[in-house]
Design a protein around this motif. Sequence first.
Motif, PDB file in Angstrom:
ATOM      1  N   ALA A 104       0.838  -1.208   0.000  1.00 11.69           N
ATOM      2  CA  ALA A 104       0.000   0.000   0.000  1.00 11.69           C
ATOM      3  C   ALA A 104       0.870   1.254   0.000  1.00 11.69           C
ATOM      4  CB  ALA A 104      -0.920  -0.013   1.217  1.00 11.69           C
ATOM      5  N   ALA A 105       1.959   1.223   0.804  1.00 13.69           N
ATOM      6  CA  ALA A 105       2.872   2.378   0.845  1.00 13.69           C
ATOM      7  C   ALA A 105       3.591   2.555  -0.485  1.00 13.69           C
ATOM      8  CB  ALA A 105       3.902   2.180   1.977  1.00 13.69           C
ATOM      9  N   ILE A 106       3.978   1.426  -1.105  1.00 10.10           N
ATOM     10  CA  ILE A 106       4.651   1.476  -2.409  1.00 10.10           C
ATOM     11  C   ILE A 106       3.729   2.088  -3.449  1.00 10.10           C
ATOM     12  CG2 ILE A 106       5.493   0.032  -4.311  1.00 10.10           C
ATOM     13  CD1 ILE A 106       6.518  -1.886  -2.064  1.00 10.10           C
ATOM     14  N   ASN A 107       2.494   1.580  -3.512  1.00 11.41           N
ATOM     15  CA  ASN A 107       1.555   2.078  -4.517  1.00 11.41           C
ATOM     16  C   ASN A 107       1.201   3.546  -4.280  1.00 11.41           C
ATOM     17  OD1 ASN A 107       1.424  -0.284  -6.012  1.00 11.41           O
ATOM     18  ND2 ASN A 107      -0.193  -1.135  -4.756  1.00 11.41           N
ATOM     19  N   LYS A 108       1.185   3.960  -3.003  1.00 13.14           N
ATOM     20  CA  LYS A 108       0.900   5.359  -2.685  1.00 13.14           C
ATOM     21  C   LYS A 108       2.005   6.258  -3.235  1.00 13.14           C
ATOM     22  CE  LYS A 108       0.183   8.558   1.163  1.00 13.14           C
ATOM     23  NZ  LYS A 108       0.151   8.708   2.646  1.00 13.14           N
ATOM     24  N   SER A 109       3.266   5.863  -3.028  1.00 16.22           N
ATOM     25  CA  SER A 109       4.377   6.687  -3.512  1.00 16.22           C
ATOM     26  C   SER A 109       4.443   6.673  -5.038  1.00 16.22           C
ATOM     27  CB  SER A 109       5.703   6.203  -2.919  1.00 16.22           C
ATOM     28  OG  SER A 109       5.997   4.890  -3.331  1.00 16.22           O
ATOM     29  N   LEU A 110       4.115   5.512  -5.645  1.00 19.73           N
ATOM     30  CA  LEU A 110       4.100   5.451  -7.111  1.00 19.73           C
ATOM     31  C   LEU A 110       2.945   6.272  -7.681  1.00 19.73           C
ATOM     32  CD1 LEU A 110       5.002   1.699  -7.740  1.00 19.73           C
ATOM     33  CD2 LEU A 110       6.471   3.699  -8.029  1.00 19.73           C
ATOM     34  N   MET A 111       1.843   6.342  -6.936  1.00 16.77           N
ATOM     35  CA  MET A 111       0.724   7.183  -7.367  1.00 16.77           C
ATOM     36  C   MET A 111       1.140   8.654  -7.310  1.00 16.77           C
ATOM     37  SD  MET A 111      -3.166   7.365  -5.877  1.00 16.77           S
ATOM     38  CE  MET A 111      -3.408   5.617  -6.149  1.00 16.77           C
ATOM     39  N   ALA A 112       1.875   9.016  -6.248  1.00 15.88           N
ATOM     40  CA  ALA A 112       2.376  10.396  -6.144  1.00 15.88           C
ATOM     41  C   ALA A 112       3.322  10.702  -7.301  1.00 15.88           C
ATOM     42  CB  ALA A 112       3.097  10.588  -4.804  1.00 15.88           C
ATOM     43  N   LEU A 113       4.159   9.715  -7.662  1.00 17.44           N
ATOM     44  CA  LEU A 113       5.049   9.892  -8.804  1.00 17.44           C
ATOM     45  C   LEU A 113       4.238  10.075 -10.086  1.00 17.44           C
ATOM     46  CD1 LEU A 113       7.829   9.841 -10.147  1.00 17.44           C
ATOM     47  CD2 LEU A 113       7.698   7.337 -10.166  1.00 17.44           C
ATOM     48  N   GLY A 114       3.168   9.303 -10.223  1.00 14.65           N
ATOM     49  CA  GLY A 114       2.298   9.449 -11.391  1.00 14.65           C
ATOM     50  C   GLY A 114       1.665  10.826 -11.468  1.00 14.65           C
ATOM     51  N   ASN A 115       1.267  11.359 -10.311  1.00 12.65           N
ATOM     52  CA  ASN A 115       0.665  12.696 -10.287  1.00 12.65           C
ATOM     53  C   ASN A 115       1.673  13.763 -10.710  1.00 12.65           C
ATOM     54  OD1 ASN A 115      -1.762  11.612  -9.396  1.00 12.65           O
ATOM     55  ND2 ASN A 115      -1.283  11.931  -7.230  1.00 12.65           N
ATOM     56  N   VAL A 116       2.929  13.608 -10.262  1.00 11.11           N
ATOM     57  CA  VAL A 116       3.984  14.556 -10.654  1.00 11.11           C
ATOM     58  C   VAL A 116       4.228  14.479 -12.157  1.00 11.11           C
ATOM     59  CG1 VAL A 116       6.475  15.006 -10.490  1.00 11.11           C
ATOM     60  CG2 VAL A 116       5.128  14.648  -8.416  1.00 11.11           C
ATOM     61  N   ILE A 117       4.314  13.258 -12.676  1.00 13.70           N
ATOM     62  CA  ILE A 117       4.541  13.064 -14.114  1.00 13.70           C
ATOM     63  C   ILE A 117       3.395  13.656 -14.922  1.00 13.70           C
ATOM     64  CG2 ILE A 117       4.655  11.295 -15.930  1.00 13.70           C
ATOM     65  CD1 ILE A 117       6.290   9.589 -13.984  1.00 13.70           C
ATOM     66  N   ASN A 118       2.151  13.430 -14.460  1.00  9.07           N
ATOM     67  CA  ASN A 118       0.987  13.976 -15.169  1.00  9.07           C
ATOM     68  C   ASN A 118       1.018  15.503 -15.204  1.00  9.07           C
ATOM     69  OD1 ASN A 118      -0.093  11.478 -15.737  1.00  9.07           O
ATOM     70  ND2 ASN A 118      -1.408  11.430 -13.932  1.00  9.07           N
ATOM     71  N   ALA A 119       1.300  16.100 -14.042  1.00  9.07           N
ATOM     72  CA  ALA A 119       1.302  17.566 -13.954  1.00  9.07           C
ATOM     73  C   ALA A 119       2.407  18.164 -14.825  1.00  9.07           C
ATOM     74  CB  ALA A 119       1.480  17.998 -12.494  1.00  9.07           C
ATOM     75  N   LEU A 120       3.599  17.553 -14.786  1.00 11.84           N
ATOM     76  CA  LEU A 120       4.703  18.049 -15.611  1.00 11.84           C
ATOM     77  C   LEU A 120       4.399  17.878 -17.091  1.00 11.84           C
ATOM     78  CD1 LEU A 120       7.716  16.633 -13.560  1.00 11.84           C
ATOM     79  CD2 LEU A 120       7.260  19.055 -13.975  1.00 11.84           C
TER      80      LEU A 120
END
Length: 596
Positions: A268-284
Amino acid sequence: MKEKPSTNVRVAVRTRPMSKSETARGSLSCVNIGEKGRVTIEKPKSSDGPKLFTFDFAYGDNTEQSLVYDELGKPLVTRALEGFNGTIFAYGQTGSGKTWSMMGIPSNPGLIPSLNHDLFSRIQGAVDSGTDKEKVMFLVTVTYVEIYNEVLRDLLNPTDQKLEIRESTAKGVFIQGVSQVIVKSEEALMKLVQQGSAVRRVAETKMNSESSRSHSVFTIKVERRTVITNEDTTKEVLLTSKINLIDLAGSERADKTGATGSTLKEGAAINKSLMALGNVINALGENATGKSKKHIPYRDSKLTRLLQESLGGNSSTLMLAALSPADYNYDETMSTLNYAKRAKLIENKVEKNEDVKEKEIRKLKEEIDALKKALEGKGGVGGGGDRGEEPNEELLAKLKELESTKNETWEERERLAAELEKERQNNINSTMGSVINDIKEKKIAAMKAIKHDQHEKGKAVKQYKELQATVSELKKGLENEMSRYQKKQNQFDRMEEGREKDSVEEEMAELLDAIEQGRAELVSARSKMKDLKLKSEQLEEEIISKRAELVANADLLSQNDNLRKAIQKEEMEKMEAMKEEYLAKELEEERKRMKD
């Protein structure tokens, strides 16, 4: 102010071969690697047709490790020696081949060991090519951290100290308190990689028997000092660069991994951090298209904070997307491809890293040289009166202070590194002891589990054989009863009405009951046989999996010489005592079972 040159994040995808378990499951490949970075993926039993993606690089399952390094790693080293930061981060689901691409094996090295070899070869070449008038010196430091459940841990100096991420104008984003170990050879650097990898958190999931449950960030900092000496002046140029090599934890659905308890929370912690990474990639990505100007949520996780410089900052960045080709993993592979597609849109602003103090020193030297020449016409340095003497002394004092500070930096850091090494080795050895005990316990548990599974499999095979005999007898009995019934049927058809015919009819009814009962017993026995066969196959898979775990544990132990030596004597004594009594017996029994 001159705008920094921009470059897009480059993306490479690499698919691994189908695994034996995937082939045994009946899975087919749904990924096809074409030319010029083209990748197609087609969902099984779907009328939608294949989906096409295009990336900077695309590697099939037969691509050599050396080619991957030549195209992805080598340019990174070239740029690093020129003073530019670089990042490679591997992304993909568990078991897709990330760690293979990043580390490989000694006989077939991946990006990290190949980059390490190349870097030190070029450093030695640059030093050897120097002259008395132009000397080249290097200082190489490394850090190795993991992000586990949103907590940063120093893998080179494992302690209870919590590391924190800080940011400053001078340093940018950095980890406060992390060990920066100076390395002077390829062997020393690889030893640190092995030590850090040995203490990295690993947990078994159904997806991968050696699944990394944390993100790891291995950073090599290269400082290059060039001292150019002319007749009257000495000019120094200091270039610095960082190479970030990042192996992200696998992303997958919890129901597919079979993870429970603490391992489920890790996921769950891994997927949460990868989701945050996805949000950064999307915004950029959206900002790069010019459609909007979104806030970049770097602070949503430790991972995205550490990647802030690599995504949208001062770094040449490459994303290596690892793909599983099996149609069973279609959804995860599709998610990885979409991730990679968005990352390709990100623009980074790159610039050469040149130390500001060096610029000041060069400027001061030029001013001092001009003052010296002016004063020489008035009777020498310092002899031309108060107006020339005072600024000369101030400049000389400032120059001496700056040069002293700069020179002490490398010397002081090397001295502190030497002091740190003893403490670091003590902490490593202490942690290694814990790792050894943990691995030994896992080995013993795996051996016990294998023995238990072999015993259960033996029972299942024995019951299966007994049921085979029962089924054979039931079939013979059923055939006899059906033959008798057919005879009675023929007899009944030829008889006239009467008491004798009624008696035959009663016998036929009893035979029908017996036939139905026999059929029910036969169906039940066959069902039990099917269950026993399935159980036997499952137990065989468990045995194979646990044997793979034993091999994986052996690999973990062999990663570090000290680790292996610490348990070698004890393990050899135990294994010698067990070898004839236990292993030979178990192997012989297993051969018999396999033959059966």
